[in-house]
Scaffold this active site. Structure first.
Site, PDB file in Angstrom:
ATOM      1  N   HIS A   1      41.587  35.915  49.186  1.00 45.54           N
ATOM      2  CA  HIS A   1      42.734  36.648  49.727  1.00 45.54           C
ATOM      3  C   HIS A   1      42.945  37.998  49.050  1.00 45.54           C
ATOM      4  O   HIS A   1      43.738  38.813  49.526  1.00 45.54           O
ATOM      5  CB  HIS A   1      43.996  35.808  49.557  1.00 45.54           C
ATOM      6  CG  HIS A   1      44.400  35.645  48.123  1.00 45.54           C
ATOM      7  ND1 HIS A   1      43.681  34.854  47.247  1.00 45.54           N
ATOM      8  CD2 HIS A   1      45.402  36.191  47.403  1.00 45.54           C
ATOM      9  CE1 HIS A   1      44.238  34.928  46.049  1.00 45.54           C
ATOM     10  NE2 HIS A   1      45.283  35.731  46.121  1.00 45.54           N
ATOM     11  N   ASP A   2      42.270  38.247  47.928  1.00 45.68           N
ATOM     12  CA  ASP A   2      42.429  39.484  47.181  1.00 45.68           C
ATOM     13  C   ASP A   2      41.302  40.466  47.505  1.00 45.68           C
ATOM     14  O   ASP A   2      40.330  40.134  48.183  1.00 45.68           O
ATOM     15  CB  ASP A   2      42.465  39.212  45.681  1.00 45.68           C
ATOM     16  CG  ASP A   2      43.892  39.031  45.157  1.00 45.68           C
ATOM     17  OD1 ASP A   2      44.823  39.611  45.761  1.00 45.68           O
ATOM     18  OD2 ASP A   2      44.079  38.324  44.158  1.00 45.68           O
TER      19      ASP A   2
ATOM     20  N   ARG B   1      45.696  26.241  40.439  1.00 48.87           N
ATOM     21  CA  ARG B   1      45.159  27.572  40.177  1.00 48.87           C
ATOM     22  C   ARG B   1      46.202  28.329  39.359  1.00 48.87           C
ATOM     23  O   ARG B   1      47.317  28.564  39.825  1.00 48.87           O
ATOM     24  CB  ARG B   1      44.881  28.291  41.491  1.00 48.87           C
ATOM     25  CG  ARG B   1      44.481  29.764  41.368  1.00 48.87           C
ATOM     26  CD  ARG B   1      44.410  30.358  42.775  1.00 48.87           C
ATOM     27  NE  ARG B   1      44.008  31.753  42.797  1.00 48.87           N
ATOM     28  CZ  ARG B   1      44.852  32.789  42.742  1.00 48.87           C
ATOM     29  NH1 ARG B   1      46.148  32.579  42.605  1.00 48.87           N
ATOM     30  NH2 ARG B   1      44.406  34.024  42.814  1.00 48.87           N
TER      31      ARG B   1
ATOM     32  N   GLN C   1      58.895  40.893  40.666  1.00 45.58           N
ATOM     33  CA  GLN C   1      58.190  39.825  39.950  1.00 45.58           C
ATOM     34  C   GLN C   1      58.384  40.043  38.453  1.00 45.58           C
ATOM     35  O   GLN C   1      57.777  40.939  37.864  1.00 45.58           O
ATOM     36  CB  GLN C   1      56.697  39.832  40.317  1.00 45.58           C
ATOM     37  CG  GLN C   1      56.434  39.416  41.755  1.00 45.58           C
ATOM     38  CD  GLN C   1      55.008  39.716  42.199  1.00 45.58           C
ATOM     39  OE1 GLN C   1      54.544  40.840  42.081  1.00 45.58           O
ATOM     40  NE2 GLN C   1      54.319  38.707  42.733  1.00 45.58           N
TER      41      GLN C   1
ATOM     42  N   GLU D   1      42.512  31.740  37.281  1.00 45.01           N
ATOM     43  CA  GLU D   1      42.373  32.911  38.138  1.00 45.01           C
ATOM     44  C   GLU D   1      42.361  34.112  37.207  1.00 45.01           C
ATOM     45  O   GLU D   1      43.411  34.611  36.791  1.00 45.01           O
ATOM     46  CB  GLU D   1      43.522  32.986  39.144  1.00 45.01           C
ATOM     47  CG  GLU D   1      43.339  34.056  40.214  1.00 45.01           C
ATOM     48  CD  GLU D   1      44.022  35.374  39.879  1.00 45.01           C
ATOM     49  OE1 GLU D   1      43.654  36.397  40.492  1.00 45.01           O
ATOM     50  OE2 GLU D   1      44.915  35.392  39.023  1.00 45.01           O
TER      51      GLU D   1
ATOM     52  N   ASP E   1      47.614  31.321  38.369  1.00 43.33           N
ATOM     53  CA  ASP E   1      47.572  32.706  38.810  1.00 43.33           C
ATOM     54  C   ASP E   1      47.872  33.663  37.662  1.00 43.33           C
ATOM     55  O   ASP E   1      48.784  33.450  36.864  1.00 43.33           O
ATOM     56  CB  ASP E   1      48.600  32.914  39.937  1.00 43.33           C
ATOM     57  CG  ASP E   1      48.649  34.338  40.412  1.00 43.33           C
ATOM     58  OD1 ASP E   1      47.665  34.774  41.025  1.00 43.33           O
ATOM     59  OD2 ASP E   1      49.655  35.025  40.138  1.00 43.33           O
TER      60      ASP E   1
END
Length: 613
Positions: free
Chosen positions: A381-382, A271, A241, A315, A273
């Site tokens: 999800h985190d 969102r 990434q 986020e 990120d």
């Protein structure tokens, strides 16, 4: 400031005039915010001139089918704060296989009371490990395993016809190393080289000492050597990434084009990120810098000209003092932000049966602009990041909660510890049902489901949008089998990313089952939250100390009626005196019957919503 380009829009004169008005209102914000970031860059004049043209052309190209929704929301500026905007978050493949499958389950979501769908990353990722889709290869294509752009537009159309909306994840801090921009950079194209950040090994070593590792166990360090790039590429998260270089104004413009493209498919929200990481500056942790806030405000202002009905969600899993600036001022900034501090504090308060940490974080969350809203949630999800509460609780409290929800000692939790940066306490993984102590398949259990219903009863009563994480409505448990999948085994967060259990969901109509009881409660909370406007309830939630430590209490006082939420964090009944404003009686919104005069007794893990008469 008028816009000659906007005035020349072909077709609908009223729309051209609307764009002129939006331009006059918002363009100055774009210029001011971007001048803070790029004003001294020699490319500034050409960049801002080109950006003005592209913004106006994008407004002209806005699909006619979406213009009515834009206009409706412009005429109702308080629509964002309307109660009952229940949101549902999920991975598409884990929920329904693909986008066509999602469309086939809209009746289920409508029955639950959902108004917004918030699928997690679904744009085309790199092959293999993609950090759960957060390593995007192409922002203009859907993950082929899930469908294509026509399927996405079809889902957006279906939702709009039901009065619902679609929020997409846009990974704006980084791309996959396989993205076309990164491929161009690796091939030596100087324009794309400037889309990323490359340092010498010595420079990278210095900067690494300033930064905080996000994944110290699975991806230590923030730089990855790449011989094609001639140095170490900035990689905050995983080596595949690549962080974008927002010091290059072209990157800001590219990401705006991505947002505009997706908005044209009918997407109603984004969102953003990892928004805190957007700006890099030597001598800092490269989180929550003023330039990151300015970039987000500029995106909001641009979308307010092009697609004003679209919302931006920050986020930012940071301390509240770093999250609040993402809302901007009264005009610009994100429309919503994850209320991470309040969420994490809820779990800490539940562990201790003491509302203190929740009350402190709720007090801090009041400082957002009136036009904006919190996205209130119980799980996502985190991981649950206890370090985000460092400004509001001593380290020993954070460590105790970490151990408790990691399943240590006398704990009801079935969660597991996750990694943390040096000096921090481990985060926690696990589905909400597992953290609350729910045993799968046990229809006779009481405490675990009551804890989960309590937490969701609280977030539905707060000002803002309540978010349901997929499966919580049926008590979906952890996916312990993730460790058997080579692509998921290295990331403990897959514990709380199970596949939807549709066989269990089919039992939602039977109130004698765990799934039926929970689903009915979630549906009732969503329905009653929508009634709060009719009671005249509005305004920010503010904590109250009513005496017993186990009683979580907050009021909302800005509307025509005073609203009070009470939650019992303990496993035993608690009696509490109501504030004087409720002496004349109250409406029990969830129960339908007014409480008796005098003190109120809350059952174990009970929740009460009262509207003063």
């Amino acid at each position: 400031m008028s816009s000659p380009l906007a005035s020349g829009l072909s077709g609908n004169l009223a729309y051209a005039q609307a764009v002129d008005r939006r331009f006059a209102t918002h363009w100055q914000t774009i210029e001011v915010k971007l001048a803070e970031v790029y004003g001294k860059d020699p490319r500034w004049s050409g960049f801002i001139r080109k950006l003005k043209t592209s913004v106006l052309e994008a407004a002209q190209a806005r699909p006619e089918s979406l213009r009515a929704l834009d206009a409706e929301r412009e005429t109702q500026p308080d629509w964002l704060s309307a109660p009952g905007q229940t949101t549902y978050s999920f991975y598409v493949d884990r929920f329904a296989g693909d986008l066509v499958g999602v469309r086939g389950h809209l009746d289920y979501l409508t029955d639950l009371g959902v108004r917004w769908l918030h699928p997690l990353p679904l744009l085309e990722p790199r092959r293999g490990d993609s950090d759960g889709g957060f390593a995007v290869k192409d922002y203009r294509q859907v993950d082929p395993r899930l469908g294509d752009m026509a399927d996405l537009a079809g889902l957006a159309d279906d939702l709009r016809s039901r009065g619902m909306g679609l929020i997409l994840d846009v990974v704006c801090n980084h791309t996959a190393r396989e993205h076309a921009w990164a491929q161009g950079a690796r091939a030596g194209d100087p324009a794309y080289r400037d889309y990323y950040i490359v340092l010498t090994p010595e420079e990278a070593a210095v900067r690494d000492r300033e930064l905080i590792d996000v994944f110290p166990d699975t991806a230590p360090g923030s730089f990855t050597p790449c011989h094609e790039m001639g140095g170490h590429v900035w990689t905050t998260f995983y080596p595949f990434q690549w962080d974008l270089n927002y010091a290059n104004p072209a990157v800001f413009a590219e990401m705006l084009e991505v947002l505009v493209f997706l908005a044209a498919q009918g997407v109603q929200g984004f969102r953003l990120d990892s928004a805190p990481f957007l700006w890099k500056q030597a001598g800092t942790t490269c989180r929550n810098l003023p330039q990151a806030y300015a970039l987000v405000e500029a995106w909001r202002a641009a979308l307010s000209i092009i697609a004003p009905g679209v919302v931006l969600v920050a986020e930012a899993i940071e301390s509240l003092e770093h999250v609040l600036p993402f809302f901007g001022g009264d005009v610009g900034g994100c429309d919503l932000a994850y209320n991470n501090g309040v969420m994490t504090a809820l779990w800490g308060a539940l562990a201790d049966a003491d509302a203190g940490i929740f009350h402190r974080c709720l007090s801090a969350s009041v400082g957002k602009p009136e036009r904006a809203a919190w996205l209130n949630y119980v799980r996502c999800h985190d991981d649950v990041i206890w370090n985000a509460l460092a400004s509001y609780a001593p380290r020993e409290d954070l460590a105790r909660w970490s151990l408790f929800y990691g399943g240590q000692g006398d704990s009801f939790s079935q969660g597991r510890a996750f990694q943390t940066a040096a000096g921090g306490v481990p985060s926690t993984n696990g589905m909400a049902a597992s953290l609350a102590g729910i045993t799968p398949g046990d229809n006779g259990q009481v405490e675990g489901p009551a804890r989960l219903a309590l937490l969701y009863g609280i977030i539905h009563a707060l000002d803002g949008w309540p978010l349901i994480y997929m499966g919580d409505e049926i008590g979906l448990a952890d996916d312990t089998a993730y460790a058997e999948d080579p692509l998921r085994a290295g990331d403990g967060r897959w514990l709380h990313r199970p596949a939807m259990d549709w066989a269990a969901a089919a039992r939602r109509g039977d109130p004698e089952t765990l799934e039926g009881a929970l689903f009915a409660r979630f549906r009732w909370l969503a329905a009653q939250a929508r009634t709060l406007a009719g009671y005249g309830v509005s305004g920010a939630a503010r904590p109250l100390d009513l005496g017993p430590p186990a009683v979580l209490a907050f009021e909302r006082t800005d509307g025509a009626k005073l609203f009070l939420c009470l939650g019992n964090l303990s496993g035993a009944p608690v009696t509490v005196d109501l504030p004087a404003a409720f002496a004349s009686g109250a409406i029990d919104v969830l129960g339908g019957m007014p409480p008796a005069a005098g003190p109120v007794t809350l059952p174990a893990h009970g929740v009460l919503w009262l509207v003063a008469l």
